[in-house]
Design an enzyme around this catalytic site. Structure first.
Site, PDB file in Angstrom:
ATOM      1  N   HIS A 314      57.229  42.294 -30.928  1.00 15.21           N
ATOM      2  CA  HIS A 314      57.388  41.009 -31.620  1.00 15.21           C
ATOM      3  C   HIS A 314      58.194  41.220 -32.891  1.00 15.21           C
ATOM      4  CE1 HIS A 314      56.395  37.141 -33.463  1.00 15.21           C
ATOM      5  NE2 HIS A 314      56.154  36.751 -32.222  1.00 15.21           N
ATOM      6  N   GLU A 372      53.091  36.263 -24.671  1.00 18.47           N
ATOM      7  CA  GLU A 372      53.535  36.029 -23.300  1.00 18.47           C
ATOM      8  C   GLU A 372      52.774  36.870 -22.282  1.00 18.47           C
ATOM      9  OE1 GLU A 372      55.119  33.575 -23.336  1.00 18.47           O
ATOM     10  OE2 GLU A 372      57.002  33.563 -24.413  1.00 18.47           O
TER      11      GLU A 372
END
Ligand code: COA
Length: 429
Positions: A314, A372
């Site tokens: 991320h 996700e």
């Protein structure tokens, strides 16, 4: 000039040298951290590919620009003040409209969350009326389907959604636009899902909550347990600081353009695999791995081939994305209610293996599961086809986009950054 040229060439090589040392575990701990920090700073300032003539050129440019500092990908750059959400990447904390995401998921309805975000800038939002407003707007959006041309024939769900939303005529009232665009995102997503399965779109039931109706329209399933699972997902992804699609929406809104245009642009940004396009590929990865004991071998081959592991890493989080934990718990709740969650065990094994391998490869840069990863496992267990995952992300994030557009409008300030020219200049006359 010669000295700086040599220096910059050394820097460019240091990047290569660093990777070479690191990949062979020859540089560790603080030394690795410091080297990587320097490397990133230099890369960020565009020195990475400087050599020879180019290096001279960059320096010549800088002579004209006393403050050349900029950050590649705008990493770490604050572009707005917001009251909507806060992402604390070091601690792994996400606050949406004043509450921790862990407190919201499973406890707050989609409508309640939308009200909390919207009411900060849109005084028309009423917690008592929002379910009715959204239900009626879904009915209005459904009536627009025959006028969408071939938008819903697109092979990709996000292409279909982008084209369908682009057909909306933005009502004059910002509030009405907000409700309509949110309702239409769900209705068009479900209509595309129906087409995918060769059936006619299911009309909305305006008496239902937004999440339950989306589940029913898209899958034909009206299970309250699954509706709660979807609602938790929509709430969790509703807003997330200055992510790429939200930034796209704010840039468009800052020009004085309308909400529909901002949301269409945001859908385009969300579609990319580095943003909202990852959960489908996560499921493909799990399918390809097949068995927990094949995870390490498969992931290693991917990393060695220079490919990224979907659902890992991320821009902001340096620990596990808190949304991954919340969504993993939502999958466990489904399991406890007797709903099959076929990929949970495999997903956990793959996450552990991927974390370990990425830690070895990037000891200086924590790369953990992001939202996700478990979004894929949850949406799959809820019975959604993977082709629909990114559009479902849009169904949740549209709430945040609308709130950010309203917030951006309130500032009245055009977003217009600058670039640094590094191309050739006309020769002096
Ligand atoms: N798998 C393998 N390596 C990864 C990786 C991943 N998922 N994510 C980052 N890296 C590596 C990069 O290759 C880079 O290595 P290098 O220094 O040797 O070049 C290093 O980690 C730093 O990555 P960087 O490109 O600076 O990260 P970023 O902040 O630009 O990227 C993401 C963030 C999310 C785009 C990135 O982690 C990614 O592509 N993840 C996979 C896609 C995904 O899950 N997207 C959904 C995001 S919510």
């Amino acid at each position: 000039m010669l000295f700086t040229e040599v220096f910059l060439n050394l820097v460019a090589r240091q990047d290569f040298a660093f990777r070479w040392l690191r990949d062979r575990s020859l540089v560790h701990g603080r030394a690795a951290h410091l080297m990587d920090f320097n490397r990133r700073e230099l890369r960020t300032n565009n020195y990475r590919f400087c050599s020879g003539h180019q290096a001279r050129y960059t320096l010549a440019q800088e002579a004209h620009m006393p403050d050349p500092a900029h950050r590649a990908g705008l990493e770490g750059v604050i572009v707005a003040d917001t009251r909507l959400s806060e992402v604390d990447g070091e601690r792994g904390r996400l606050v949406i409209a004043g509450s921790d995401v862990e407190k919201l998921a499973g406890n707050v309805s989609f409508e309640e969350l939308a009200h909390r975000l919207w009411s900060l800038y849109l005084p028309e939002s009423s917690p008592d009326r929002l379910q009715k407003n959204l239900g009626e707007a879904r009915v209005r959006a459904f009536a627009l389907i025959p006028g969408l041309g071939n938008a819903l024939d697109a092979r990709d769900g996000m292409d279909a959604l982008r084209a369908a939303v682009a057909h909306l005529q933005a009502p004059d009232s910002v509030w009405e636009s907000t409700v309509l665009v949110t309702a239409a995102t769900a209705v068009f997503t479900a209509a595309w899902a129906a087409k995918l399965h060769g059936r006619q779109p299911t009309p909305p039931d305006s008496s239902l909550g937004h999440a339950a109706d989306l589940l029913r329209m898209a899958t034909g399933d009206a299970s309250p347990v699954k509706a709660k699972g979807l609602e938790a997902y929509l709430v969790v992804v509703s807003d997330h600081g200055m992510n790429a699609s939200t930034f796209a929406a704010r840039v468009i809104a800052s020009t004085g353009s309308d909400l529909v245009s901002a949301v269409v642009g945001a859908i385009g940004a969300l579609k990319g695999p580095l943003h909202g396009g990852a959960p489908g590929p996560v499921l493909e990865m799990l399918d390809n791995i097949g068995q927990p004991d094949r995870a390490i071998q498969w992931l290693e081959a991917e990393i060695n081939a220079g490919r990224r592991i979907m659902g890992m890493g991320h821009r902001i989080y340096r620990v596990r994305d808190p949304r991954a934990a919340v969504l993993e718990q939502a999958v466990m709740r489904l399991e406890r209610s007797g709903i099959e969650t076929p990929r949970l065990k495999l997903a956990r094994a793959v996450e552990e293996a991927a974390e370990g391998l990425l830690r070895k490869r990037h000891p200086d840069r924590p790369l953990n599961a992001n939202v996700e990863f478990y979004a894929a496992v949850l949406l799959d267990a809820l019975g959604f086809p993977r082709a629909l995952f990114s559009s479902l992300f849009a169904c949740g994030r549209v709430v945040g986009w609308c709130a950010h557009v309203a917030e951006q409008r309130a500032t009245g300030r055009l977003i217009r950054p600058e670039s640094r020219y590094i191309g050739p200049r006309p020769a002096p006359a």
